[in-house]
Design a protein around this motif. Sequence first.
Motif, PDB file in Angstrom:
ATOM      1  N   THR A 161      33.351  42.314  -4.578  1.00 21.78           N
ATOM      2  CA  THR A 161      33.531  43.379  -6.272  1.00 21.78           C
ATOM      3  C   THR A 161      32.624  44.757  -5.416  1.00 21.78           C
ATOM      4  O   THR A 161      32.587  44.608  -4.520  1.00 21.78           O
ATOM      5  CB  THR A 161      32.426  42.905  -6.937  1.00 21.78           C
ATOM      6  OG1 THR A 161      30.945  42.380  -6.139  1.00 21.78           O
ATOM      7  CG2 THR A 161      32.866  40.864  -6.955  1.00 21.78           C
ATOM      8  N   GLY A 162      33.608  44.966  -6.326  1.00 23.60           N
ATOM      9  CA  GLY A 162      33.064  46.804  -6.088  1.00 23.60           C
ATOM     10  C   GLY A 162      34.197  47.084  -4.508  1.00 23.60           C
ATOM     11  O   GLY A 162      33.199  48.013  -3.541  1.00 23.60           O
ATOM     12  N   ALA A 163      35.391  47.071  -4.832  1.00 23.35           N
ATOM     13  CA  ALA A 163      35.601  46.903  -3.051  1.00 23.35           C
ATOM     14  C   ALA A 163      36.210  48.719  -2.879  1.00 23.35           C
ATOM     15  O   ALA A 163      36.423  48.688  -2.111  1.00 23.35           O
ATOM     16  CB  ALA A 163      37.085  46.464  -3.083  1.00 23.35           C
ATOM     17  N   LYS A 220      40.324  42.156  -2.856  1.00 21.84           N
ATOM     18  CA  LYS A 220      39.573  42.893  -3.465  1.00 21.84           C
ATOM     19  C   LYS A 220      40.112  43.376  -5.112  1.00 21.84           C
ATOM     20  O   LYS A 220      40.629  44.390  -4.738  1.00 21.84           O
ATOM     21  CB  LYS A 220      39.931  43.909  -2.468  1.00 21.84           C
ATOM     22  CG  LYS A 220      41.261  43.915  -1.964  1.00 21.84           C
ATOM     23  CD  LYS A 220      41.600  44.934  -0.659  1.00 21.84           C
ATOM     24  CE  LYS A 220      42.973  45.196  -0.097  1.00 21.84           C
ATOM     25  NZ  LYS A 220      43.018  46.066   0.817  1.00 21.84           N
ATOM     26  N   PRO A 221      39.672  42.852  -6.240  1.00 27.05           N
ATOM     27  CA  PRO A 221      40.506  43.473  -7.441  1.00 27.05           C
ATOM     28  C   PRO A 221      40.330  44.948  -7.673  1.00 27.05           C
ATOM     29  O   PRO A 221      39.118  45.519  -7.548  1.00 27.05           O
ATOM     30  CB  PRO A 221      40.527  42.362  -8.608  1.00 27.05           C
ATOM     31  CG  PRO A 221      38.724  41.431  -7.065  1.00 27.05           C
ATOM     32  CD  PRO A 221      39.175  41.670  -6.236  1.00 27.05           C
ATOM     33  N   THR A 222      41.380  45.751  -8.485  1.00 30.23           N
ATOM     34  CA  THR A 222      40.837  46.557  -9.104  1.00 30.23           C
ATOM     35  C   THR A 222      40.354  46.064 -10.840  1.00 30.23           C
ATOM     36  O   THR A 222      40.216  44.856 -10.900  1.00 30.23           O
ATOM     37  CB  THR A 222      42.269  47.115  -8.896  1.00 30.23           C
ATOM     38  OG1 THR A 222      43.075  47.241 -10.044  1.00 30.23           O
ATOM     39  CG2 THR A 222      42.545  47.451  -7.460  1.00 30.23           C
ATOM     40  N   ARG A 223      40.224  47.256 -11.581  1.00 30.09           N
ATOM     41  CA  ARG A 223      39.270  47.069 -12.739  1.00 30.09           C
ATOM     42  C   ARG A 223      40.439  47.131 -13.386  1.00 30.09           C
ATOM     43  O   ARG A 223      40.231  45.583 -14.352  1.00 30.09           O
ATOM     44  CB  ARG A 223      38.614  48.383 -13.205  1.00 30.09           C
ATOM     45  CG  ARG A 223      37.495  47.948 -14.348  1.00 30.09           C
ATOM     46  CD  ARG A 223      37.324  49.348 -14.776  1.00 30.09           C
ATOM     47  NE  ARG A 223      36.291  48.744 -15.937  1.00 30.09           N
ATOM     48  CZ  ARG A 223      35.531  49.655 -16.569  1.00 30.09           C
ATOM     49  NH1 ARG A 223      35.203  51.058 -15.956  1.00 30.09           N
ATOM     50  NH2 ARG A 223      34.758  49.599 -17.284  1.00 30.09           N
ATOM     51  N   SER A 224      41.268  47.062 -13.265  1.00 24.77           N
ATOM     52  CA  SER A 224      42.949  46.289 -14.334  1.00 24.77           C
ATOM     53  C   SER A 224      43.035  45.311 -14.128  1.00 24.77           C
ATOM     54  O   SER A 224      43.576  43.771 -14.946  1.00 24.77           O
ATOM     55  CB  SER A 224      43.819  47.273 -13.773  1.00 24.77           C
ATOM     56  OG  SER A 224      44.375  47.235 -12.626  1.00 24.77           O
TER      57      SER A 224
END
Length: 306
Positions: free
Chosen positions: A6-8, A29-33
Amino acid sequence: MKILITGATGMVGKNLIEHPVIAQNEILKPTRSEMDLSSKEQVETYLDTHRPDFVIHAAGRVGGIQANIKNPVAFLVDNVDINRNLIGACYKLGIKKMINLGTSCMYPRNAPNPLSEGMVLQGELEPTNEGYAIAKIMAQRLCHYIMKEDQSFHFKTMIPCNLYGRYDHFDPQNSHMIPAVIRKIHEALVNGCAEVEIWGSGEARREFMYAGDLADCVSKGLVNFETLPGVMNVGLGVDYSVNEYYQAVAEVVGYKGKFIHDLSKPVGMKQKLVSTKLAESWGWRSKVSLHSGIEKTLSYYLNLGK
């Protein structure tokens, strides 16, 4: 392993992703979307879909002393929501291995230095970043409670000292001290300024570690997770005065002007040095010197936008 970071997109996250030991794994590494950590439903859906083997929790709303003073509600509420949603979802879905990253702000303002892991919740927090600190303490305690209730879960917390490095933010209104000083002194050099201002007397002491060192410690934690303590500081074991940091940056930048002090400005805690005894007994020490870290960070700053 399949590892969720998280926070990648932040400084710590990017340093983690590029570490060679961590990079050998499959990295989520997911984005906020893709996974908005402020949404309990989105977090649970993402974790249930991707089912990581391991979580490194590096996300949070972060900023320097000015940002914390200006936005205490956001620093408390946003971080509480992020931590509760992520840790709670891992617990609910049976994702049992996590390294949760805390902050040395969790320690009491008047505790004797160096700050050992048992000092959390043993006194009043520093008012200038109290909201952020409370949210981080909540996350560490939630991890502790989960492990206490169900010993099959291993949610461990590393408490790094102040960090700086490549991928840092250099906005003087929102950045931490070292990137702000790098920008300020570099601009003074370019503009031919004879003086640079320091908030307060400059005698307050701080411990700043290069973010790549934290990534190195986390990588060792992945490989040696069974022996990693439940709560462990990650730091240099030495500190420097604010004046010494300004001088070190000036030496690296090549600035020859003088420093003046604004004694009306807030300075935060007089000292914040974490004990590294536990980390050293576990087998880890920081490797990057102050001047080397500043050189790497300055190089990154000078190449921004190129």
